[in-house]
Design a protein around this motif. Sequence first.
Motif, PDB file in Angstrom:
ATOM      1  N   PHE A 122       0.874  -1.257   0.074  1.00 26.06           N
ATOM      2  CA  PHE A 122      -0.020   0.103   0.102  1.00 26.06           C
ATOM      3  C   PHE A 122       0.824   1.213   0.034  1.00 26.06           C
ATOM      4  CE2 PHE A 122      -3.961  -1.831   2.205  1.00 26.06           C
ATOM      5  CZ  PHE A 122      -4.006  -2.711   0.983  1.00 26.06           C
ATOM      6  N   ALA A 123       0.714   2.154  -0.769  1.00 26.33           N
ATOM      7  CA  ALA A 123       1.448   3.324  -0.772  1.00 26.33           C
ATOM      8  C   ALA A 123       0.527   4.666  -1.289  1.00 26.33           C
ATOM      9  CB  ALA A 123       2.531   3.173  -1.979  1.00 26.33           C
ATOM     10  N   GLU A 124       1.465   5.807  -1.125  1.00 24.81           N
ATOM     11  CA  GLU A 124       1.013   7.250  -1.807  1.00 24.81           C
ATOM     12  C   GLU A 124       1.677   7.404  -2.930  1.00 24.81           C
ATOM     13  OE1 GLU A 124      -0.318   9.405   2.407  1.00 24.81           O
ATOM     14  OE2 GLU A 124       1.986   9.779   1.595  1.00 24.81           O
ATOM     15  N   LEU A 125       0.825   7.600  -3.881  1.00 22.95           N
ATOM     16  CA  LEU A 125       1.372   7.872  -5.461  1.00 22.95           C
ATOM     17  C   LEU A 125       1.114   9.308  -5.646  1.00 22.95           C
ATOM     18  CD1 LEU A 125       2.411   6.612  -8.196  1.00 22.95           C
ATOM     19  CD2 LEU A 125      -0.059   6.677  -8.745  1.00 22.95           C
ATOM     20  N   LYS A 126       2.340   9.878  -5.875  1.00 18.72           N
ATOM     21  CA  LYS A 126       2.298  11.482  -6.344  1.00 18.72           C
ATOM     22  C   LYS A 126       2.247  11.657  -7.758  1.00 18.72           C
ATOM     23  CE  LYS A 126       4.724  12.735  -2.051  1.00 18.72           C
ATOM     24  NZ  LYS A 126       3.516  13.164  -1.426  1.00 18.72           N
ATOM     25  N   GLN A 159       1.189  16.736 -15.060  1.00 20.25           N
ATOM     26  CA  GLN A 159       0.656  16.198 -16.334  1.00 20.25           C
ATOM     27  C   GLN A 159      -0.218  15.043 -16.038  1.00 20.25           C
ATOM     28  OE1 GLN A 159       1.277  17.452 -19.616  1.00 20.25           O
ATOM     29  NE2 GLN A 159       2.577  18.832 -18.442  1.00 20.25           N
ATOM     30  N   LYS A 160      -0.635  15.176 -14.579  1.00 16.82           N
ATOM     31  CA  LYS A 160      -1.633  14.075 -14.399  1.00 16.82           C
ATOM     32  C   LYS A 160      -1.079  12.469 -14.420  1.00 16.82           C
ATOM     33  CE  LYS A 160      -5.793  16.977 -14.975  1.00 16.82           C
ATOM     34  NZ  LYS A 160      -7.092  17.078 -15.912  1.00 16.82           N
ATOM     35  N   GLU A 212      10.294   4.301 -12.685  1.00 15.26           N
ATOM     36  CA  GLU A 212      11.209   4.435 -14.075  1.00 15.26           C
ATOM     37  C   GLU A 212      10.631   5.146 -15.246  1.00 15.26           C
ATOM     38  OE1 GLU A 212      13.296   0.746 -16.379  1.00 15.26           O
ATOM     39  OE2 GLU A 212      11.122   0.669 -16.157  1.00 15.26           O
ATOM     40  N   SER A 213       9.308   4.941 -15.396  1.00 11.58           N
ATOM     41  CA  SER A 213       8.624   5.860 -16.412  1.00 11.58           C
ATOM     42  C   SER A 213       7.294   6.333 -15.787  1.00 11.58           C
ATOM     43  CB  SER A 213       8.352   5.071 -17.736  1.00 11.58           C
ATOM     44  OG  SER A 213       7.601   3.956 -17.277  1.00 11.58           O
ATOM     45  N   ALA A 214       6.809   7.380 -16.238  1.00  8.52           N
ATOM     46  CA  ALA A 214       5.478   8.087 -15.767  1.00  8.52           C
ATOM     47  C   ALA A 214       4.370   6.966 -16.107  1.00  8.52           C
ATOM     48  CB  ALA A 214       5.039   9.442 -16.407  1.00  8.52           C
ATOM     49  N   TYR A 215       3.522   7.069 -14.775  1.00 10.51           N
ATOM     50  CA  TYR A 215       2.303   5.969 -14.801  1.00 10.51           C
ATOM     51  C   TYR A 215       1.115   6.851 -14.891  1.00 10.51           C
ATOM     52  CZ  TYR A 215      -0.869   2.472 -13.025  1.00 10.51           C
ATOM     53  OH  TYR A 215      -1.872   1.374 -13.142  1.00 10.51           O
ATOM     54  N   THR A 216       0.335   6.261 -15.875  1.00 11.01           N
ATOM     55  CA  THR A 216      -1.157   6.997 -16.180  1.00 11.01           C
ATOM     56  C   THR A 216      -2.119   6.134 -15.671  1.00 11.01           C
ATOM     57  OG1 THR A 216      -0.843   6.208 -18.569  1.00 11.01           O
ATOM     58  CG2 THR A 216      -0.140   8.485 -18.041  1.00 11.01           C
ATOM     59  N   SER A 257      -3.665   0.103  -8.222  1.00 12.83           N
ATOM     60  CA  SER A 257      -5.145   0.396  -8.003  1.00 12.83           C
ATOM     61  C   SER A 257      -5.103   1.505  -6.997  1.00 12.83           C
ATOM     62  CB  SER A 257      -5.717  -0.827  -7.589  1.00 12.83           C
ATOM     63  OG  SER A 257      -5.550  -1.794  -8.756  1.00 12.83           O
ATOM     64  N   ASN A 258      -6.325   2.290  -7.329  1.00 13.04           N
ATOM     65  CA  ASN A 258      -6.656   3.388  -6.325  1.00 13.04           C
ATOM     66  C   ASN A 258      -7.399   2.806  -5.015  1.00 13.04           C
ATOM     67  OD1 ASN A 258      -8.883   6.134  -6.133  1.00 13.04           O
ATOM     68  ND2 ASN A 258      -6.957   6.049  -5.270  1.00 13.04           N
ATOM     69  N   ILE A 259      -7.173   3.140  -3.909  1.00 12.53           N
ATOM     70  CA  ILE A 259      -7.801   2.753  -2.869  1.00 12.53           C
ATOM     71  C   ILE A 259      -8.660   3.743  -2.115  1.00 12.53           C
ATOM     72  CG2 ILE A 259      -7.657   1.632  -0.287  1.00 12.53           C
ATOM     73  CD1 ILE A 259      -5.076   0.373  -1.267  1.00 12.53           C
TER      74      ILE A 259
END
Length: 232
Positions: A48-52, A56-57, A73-77, A108-110
């Motif tokens: 579980f984590a906080e994604l920033k 560019q969203k 490593e690369s931006a995540y959308t 996945s968003n929690i």
Amino acid sequence: MKPVKCEIAMTRYTLLTAVAGLTLLFAACTTDSYETGEGTYSRMVADFAELKSNDQKQGVSFVTDDGVSYALESAYTAWWILKEDSTYRTSIYYIPLAEGRARIKSCSNIPTLRAKKASEMKQQPQDPINVESCWLSKSGKYLNMALLMKNGRYDNGKEGVHQLTVVLDESHKNADNTITNYYRLLHDKGTALDYYTNRYYVSMALPADQRPDSVRLSIKTYDGVYVKTVKI
């Protein structure tokens, strides 16, 4: 955390999609697709984590509940990253790389709940809901819950809608001068059917200011009242 709300209406598009996907993801980790040795998934970690997100969203870094930070490593959308420069509560499957970087395999968003004062709630539905587990994140910022909800599909293929809210009943000063916050989980199952049970993960954000020394969460279940007390 800008993107999360105090109250979550758990529609199929939000909770029943995002969190059910998380459940399937955890299950997949125990299947024969896992490779030992130095295979594709041998170094994969689930947290579980906080994604920033950036301007560019896009997800660009995350901090796990253990307090470990990674740059991607690369931006995540993802469809649920709706705002720039924000923080999202997530579950992440990733592969740690060198120099504090990581490669996301799935994310996945929690849903995250923020407590409201009980006095502000005109209606306080407490339909029963079962609890599989409840634990404090190592960061002390979240109380995580694995909830078991009953549901079913109507003839049109749609599922019922659940609503969850956390209310603060009292901030109690104990004899040793410590403070305990007393919370309750409110649950409105609406017209949801009782054909099957699914597991859903939900986080409760603990107050950043005026933090208590401990919290007590009570939840009405089918077997009585579940109570979880933890020290922060």
